[in-house]
Motif scaffolding. Sequence first.
Motif, PDB file in Angstrom:
ATOM      1  N   GLN A  73       0.853  -1.060  -0.050  1.00  0.00           N
ATOM      2  CA  GLN A  73      -0.195  -0.223  -0.032  1.00  0.00           C
ATOM      3  C   GLN A  73       0.894   1.185  -0.011  1.00  0.00           C
ATOM      4  O   GLN A  73       0.590   2.417  -0.748  1.00  0.00           O
ATOM      5  N   ILE A  74       1.974   1.164   0.678  1.00  0.00           N
ATOM      6  CA  ILE A  74       2.806   2.382   0.862  1.00  0.00           C
ATOM      7  C   ILE A  74       3.587   2.626  -0.720  1.00  0.00           C
ATOM      8  O   ILE A  74       3.486   3.907  -1.066  1.00  0.00           O
ATOM      9  N   GLY A  75       3.903   1.745  -1.368  1.00  0.00           N
ATOM     10  CA  GLY A  75       4.390   1.816  -2.787  1.00  0.00           C
ATOM     11  C   GLY A  75       3.374   2.401  -3.605  1.00  0.00           C
ATOM     12  O   GLY A  75       3.530   3.342  -4.410  1.00  0.00           O
ATOM     13  N   ALA A  76       2.157   2.072  -3.562  1.00  0.00           N
ATOM     14  CA  ALA A  76       1.106   2.223  -4.276  1.00  0.00           C
ATOM     15  C   ALA A  76       0.695   3.861  -4.010  1.00  0.00           C
ATOM     16  O   ALA A  76       0.545   4.440  -5.051  1.00  0.00           O
ATOM     17  N   PHE A  77       0.640   4.220  -2.814  1.00  0.00           N
ATOM     18  CA  PHE A  77       0.187   5.519  -2.467  1.00  0.00           C
ATOM     19  C   PHE A  77       1.334   6.506  -3.056  1.00  0.00           C
ATOM     20  O   PHE A  77       0.927   7.371  -3.382  1.00  0.00           O
ATOM     21  N   LEU A  78       2.521   6.309  -2.489  1.00  0.00           N
ATOM     22  CA  LEU A  78       3.696   7.217  -2.927  1.00  0.00           C
ATOM     23  C   LEU A  78       3.809   7.409  -4.568  1.00  0.00           C
ATOM     24  O   LEU A  78       3.887   8.453  -4.925  1.00  0.00           O
ATOM     25  N   LEU A  79       3.451   6.019  -5.371  1.00  0.00           N
ATOM     26  CA  LEU A  79       3.630   6.361  -6.750  1.00  0.00           C
ATOM     27  C   LEU A  79       2.406   6.983  -7.311  1.00  0.00           C
ATOM     28  O   LEU A  79       2.565   7.640  -8.461  1.00  0.00           O
ATOM     29  N   SER A  99      13.210   5.868   6.805  1.00  0.00           N
ATOM     30  CA  SER A  99      13.015   4.704   6.316  1.00  0.00           C
ATOM     31  C   SER A  99      12.277   4.722   4.947  1.00  0.00           C
ATOM     32  O   SER A  99      12.740   3.870   4.079  1.00  0.00           O
ATOM     33  N   LEU A 100      11.352   5.849   4.750  1.00  0.00           N
ATOM     34  CA  LEU A 100      10.791   6.172   3.529  1.00  0.00           C
ATOM     35  C   LEU A 100      11.772   6.740   2.564  1.00  0.00           C
ATOM     36  O   LEU A 100      11.577   6.249   1.208  1.00  0.00           O
ATOM     37  N   PHE A 101      12.625   7.368   2.870  1.00  0.00           N
ATOM     38  CA  PHE A 101      13.621   7.879   2.010  1.00  0.00           C
ATOM     39  C   PHE A 101      14.591   6.886   1.471  1.00  0.00           C
ATOM     40  O   PHE A 101      14.942   6.895   0.347  1.00  0.00           O
ATOM     41  N   GLU A 102      14.696   5.887   2.091  1.00  0.00           N
ATOM     42  CA  GLU A 102      15.248   4.632   1.625  1.00  0.00           C
ATOM     43  C   GLU A 102      14.672   3.607   0.774  1.00  0.00           C
ATOM     44  O   GLU A 102      15.320   2.948   0.055  1.00  0.00           O
ATOM     45  N   LEU A 103      13.472   4.161   0.253  1.00  0.00           N
ATOM     46  CA  LEU A 103      12.188   3.597  -0.621  1.00  0.00           C
ATOM     47  C   LEU A 103      12.883   3.896  -2.101  1.00  0.00           C
ATOM     48  O   LEU A 103      12.864   3.159  -3.027  1.00  0.00           O
ATOM     49  N   ARG A 104      13.848   4.742  -2.300  1.00  0.00           N
ATOM     50  CA  ARG A 104      14.043   5.496  -3.770  1.00  0.00           C
ATOM     51  C   ARG A 104      14.731   4.506  -4.473  1.00  0.00           C
ATOM     52  O   ARG A 104      14.329   4.244  -5.736  1.00  0.00           O
ATOM     53  N   PRO A 105      15.576   3.737  -3.947  1.00  0.00           N
ATOM     54  CA  PRO A 105      16.522   2.659  -4.709  1.00  0.00           C
ATOM     55  C   PRO A 105      15.640   1.651  -5.152  1.00  0.00           C
ATOM     56  O   PRO A 105      15.761   0.803  -6.431  1.00  0.00           O
ATOM     57  N   LEU A 106      14.564   1.198  -4.343  1.00  0.00           N
ATOM     58  CA  LEU A 106      13.747   0.151  -4.723  1.00  0.00           C
ATOM     59  C   LEU A 106      12.600   0.639  -5.766  1.00  0.00           C
ATOM     60  O   LEU A 106      12.326  -0.131  -6.298  1.00  0.00           O
ATOM     61  N   LEU A 107      12.141   1.838  -5.501  1.00  0.00           N
ATOM     62  CA  LEU A 107      11.075   2.221  -6.258  1.00  0.00           C
ATOM     63  C   LEU A 107      11.478   2.903  -7.583  1.00  0.00           C
ATOM     64  O   LEU A 107      11.015   2.888  -8.530  1.00  0.00           O
ATOM     65  N   GLY A 108      12.775   3.342  -7.689  1.00  0.00           N
ATOM     66  CA  GLY A 108      13.320   3.838  -8.702  1.00  0.00           C
ATOM     67  C   GLY A 108      13.188   5.242  -8.961  1.00  0.00           C
ATOM     68  O   GLY A 108      13.875   5.913  -9.953  1.00  0.00           O
TER      69      GLY A 108
END
Length: 331
Positions: A45-51, A170-179
């Motif tokens: 849900q977090i990935g979907a929400f942010l994108l 921890s949300l900043f650290e998603l950048r390499p994962l989400l691209g």
Amino acid sequence: MTSDHPFAEYVRILGKGPKMWRHLTFEEARAAMGMILDGQADPLQIGAFLLLLRRTGETGEELAGMVAAARDCFLDPGVTAEIELDWPSYADRHRQQPWFILAARLLADQGVRILMHGIAGYEDGYAPTRPGLSVFNIPQATSLASAAAAFGSDNLVYVGLENFCPALQSLFELRPLLGVRTAVNTFGRDLNPFRAPHQMQGVFHPPYKPLHLDTVRHLAQQNSMIFKGGGGEVQRNPMKPVLVDALVAGEAVVQEWPAMTGQSVYKWREENLDPAELLRMWQGELDLPVPELAIIGTVAFALKQLEPALTIDAAEKQARHLWQARDKQRF
């Protein structure tokens, strides 16, 4: 029948069809980001929400709501300090030395109390902020409480995001994962942990300036300067004219700052990211006219914000004088 997850409401608002979706209100954005930071949302849900936010384009109201949620999650709620200037440093990677540290140090030496805060950046040859801080004996606090206490001995204090809002880090650290970067990379600059009355913001992409201005207005920030900064940091590019979107006593204005030089390159080796170079710059051992003007120009921005009656020319002259009069042997 299985009921929807509580967070699904916010994904649904953003993710409906072309004629059905809408932006979040301040309170909806605050509630959604609050659930994320509190661990109540599933990673999917977090990935979907942010994108979805990135695809629809965030509004200032949405970003302000997310700032409010982050503030709700600070580890030291209620801790504050009497400071003049908030200085975010959230560019996760850049190929320039953080010359702005010298500007902040110079301002602090004139009695301006500054909180600098941000993330570490990535260890891949780019220049993050933190290695340069110790060169100038800038306290690096481990909490907002220790940051407030550190102002008893220095007018410039740094605190890492992981030390006052680790869930957001921890949300900043998603950048390499989400691209891609997300709303997190945008609203992190607006946190202003101690609610300083003045705030500087350097952004990488000029189209984001009005968005940040709208965000801070929703947060009742009275004085702010937002401009395209070197590497996305609070660092003036002296080689080009700069349009600054500013709030002065709550009123939005655009300031037109001229280029400070006709040169077009920094004349500094990108591969040399040794923080000792910052020290050599302070000590006058480097002949780097453009980085020197970047420092002076950044100081001028701050002086103009702190004293709006100053003309641009007067602010630059005062900044140049302060730089030339610095104690080169202090460090």
